[in-house]
Design a protein around this motif. Sequence first.
Motif, PDB file in Angstrom:
ATOM      1  N   ASP A 132       0.836  -1.191   0.000  1.00  0.00           N
ATOM      2  CA  ASP A 132       0.000   0.000   0.000  1.00  0.00           C
ATOM      3  C   ASP A 132       0.880   1.254   0.000  1.00  0.00           C
ATOM      4  OD1 ASP A 132       0.870   0.551   2.628  1.00  0.00           O
ATOM      5  OD2 ASP A 132      -0.798  -0.567   3.495  1.00  0.00           O
ATOM      6  N   ARG A 133       0.267   2.401  -0.132  1.00  0.00           N
ATOM      7  CA  ARG A 133       1.007   3.653  -0.316  1.00  0.00           C
ATOM      8  C   ARG A 133       1.893   3.960   0.875  1.00  0.00           C
ATOM      9  NH1 ARG A 133       0.099   8.536   1.552  1.00  0.00           N
ATOM     10  NH2 ARG A 133      -1.987   7.976   2.254  1.00  0.00           N
ATOM     11  N   ARG A 134       1.369   3.809   2.093  1.00  0.00           N
ATOM     12  CA  ARG A 134       2.157   4.138   3.276  1.00  0.00           C
ATOM     13  C   ARG A 134       3.380   3.245   3.399  1.00  0.00           C
ATOM     14  NH1 ARG A 134      -2.045   5.264   8.283  1.00  0.00           N
ATOM     15  NH2 ARG A 134      -3.019   7.153   7.428  1.00  0.00           N
ATOM     16  N   GLU A 135       3.193   1.948   3.141  1.00  0.00           N
ATOM     17  CA  GLU A 135       4.322   1.028   3.226  1.00  0.00           C
ATOM     18  C   GLU A 135       5.348   1.334   2.147  1.00  0.00           C
ATOM     19  OE1 GLU A 135       6.708  -2.257   4.453  1.00  0.00           O
ATOM     20  OE2 GLU A 135       5.259  -0.913   5.402  1.00  0.00           O
ATOM     21  N   ARG A 136       4.882   1.663   0.945  1.00  0.00           N
ATOM     22  CA  ARG A 136       5.802   2.000  -0.137  1.00  0.00           C
ATOM     23  C   ARG A 136       6.612   3.245   0.199  1.00  0.00           C
ATOM     24  NH1 ARG A 136       2.368   2.006  -3.668  1.00  0.00           N
ATOM     25  NH2 ARG A 136       1.985   4.202  -4.065  1.00  0.00           N
ATOM     26  N   GLU A 137       5.933   4.251   0.757  1.00  0.00           N
ATOM     27  CA  GLU A 137       6.640   5.482   1.136  1.00  0.00           C
ATOM     28  C   GLU A 137       7.656   5.217   2.243  1.00  0.00           C
ATOM     29  OE1 GLU A 137       3.516   8.135   2.158  1.00  0.00           O
ATOM     30  OE2 GLU A 137       3.054   8.685   0.072  1.00  0.00           O
ATOM     31  N   ARG A 138       7.298   4.364   3.199  1.00  0.00           N
ATOM     32  CA  ARG A 138       8.229   4.051   4.282  1.00  0.00           C
ATOM     33  C   ARG A 138       9.462   3.359   3.740  1.00  0.00           C
ATOM     34  NH1 ARG A 138       9.928   0.018   7.126  1.00  0.00           N
ATOM     35  NH2 ARG A 138       8.583  -1.497   6.088  1.00  0.00           N
ATOM     36  N   ARG A 139       9.272   2.400   2.848  1.00  0.00           N
ATOM     37  CA  ARG A 139      10.413   1.681   2.290  1.00  0.00           C
ATOM     38  C   ARG A 139      11.276   2.601   1.420  1.00  0.00           C
ATOM     39  NH1 ARG A 139       8.641  -4.498   0.748  1.00  0.00           N
ATOM     40  NH2 ARG A 139       7.347  -4.903   2.585  1.00  0.00           N
ATOM     41  N   GLU A 140      10.629   3.513   0.742  1.00  0.00           N
ATOM     42  CA  GLU A 140      11.406   4.460  -0.065  1.00  0.00           C
ATOM     43  C   GLU A 140      12.252   5.363   0.828  1.00  0.00           C
ATOM     44  OE1 GLU A 140       8.425   6.339  -2.390  1.00  0.00           O
ATOM     45  OE2 GLU A 140       8.437   4.796  -3.959  1.00  0.00           O
ATOM     46  N   ARG A 141      11.711   5.768   1.989  1.00  0.00           N
ATOM     47  CA  ARG A 141      12.498   6.564   2.936  1.00  0.00           C
ATOM     48  C   ARG A 141      13.675   5.761   3.467  1.00  0.00           C
ATOM     49  NH1 ARG A 141       7.345   8.213   4.773  1.00  0.00           N
ATOM     50  NH2 ARG A 141       7.480   6.750   6.528  1.00  0.00           N
TER      51      ARG A 141
END
Length: 233
Positions: free
Chosen positions: A93-102
């Motif tokens: 999901d979007r939140r998990e993707r953003e966290r992994r990108e960080r």
Amino acid sequence: MLEVEQAPESPGIYAWYVRFQASPQDWETKPVDGQDASIEGFLGLLREYASYYEPLPITLRGSAPYGGRWDGVLELDHGVSRREFQLRAEDVDRRERERRERDRDALENTISSQTGRRLLAQFLARATPVFSSPLYIGVAENLNERLQRHRTSYNKAMEWLRTNPNDADRLRADARTFGQRAASRGIAMENLEAWVIDLKVLESNIDAKSLRESAQSAEWLLHRLFAPILGRQ
């Protein structure tokens, strides 16, 4: 492992750890064609260290309708390399993707500078054993003899791999001892260290049988709490 003769000749519990090793040659900047060659080299060290903790692949099987069968293998992805950090939109999901990108960006920023690589190497080197998981937990009637047997097993496995370099994966799957398992993962002897609890020092007025039973109980519990990756499973 180079100094196991210093272990006490008494009953006890012990645990093996692997220390992250890096030197100034690994983190200092190396300009090559306008790029810093140390970045990829340091990332290679991180990948190698992560590989020491990878569990063996898990084979999954199940029944399907009309006599069919599900069959496959699961392998752990630590997500250390940039390639492994890449995610398709449908994977998470979007939140998990953003966290992994960080997380990916933070790692890339860290290893892109000499100072960042040096600090990360120092943090990881000091993590053993306080923050790191044990590779193996055991109990012994004589710590000195047991640890020396581990080293002998390791040396024999390393010698076998030198003459059979293509069979590391087979040894990794079939290894029966800690020494064989450590050798099959390419862990250098100087990076292995054992920490011990000398039961005679801990409790000098208890008979050997009671000490052994208590130590075995502790070992049983510690295996289930910490699941050492190179232990008997």
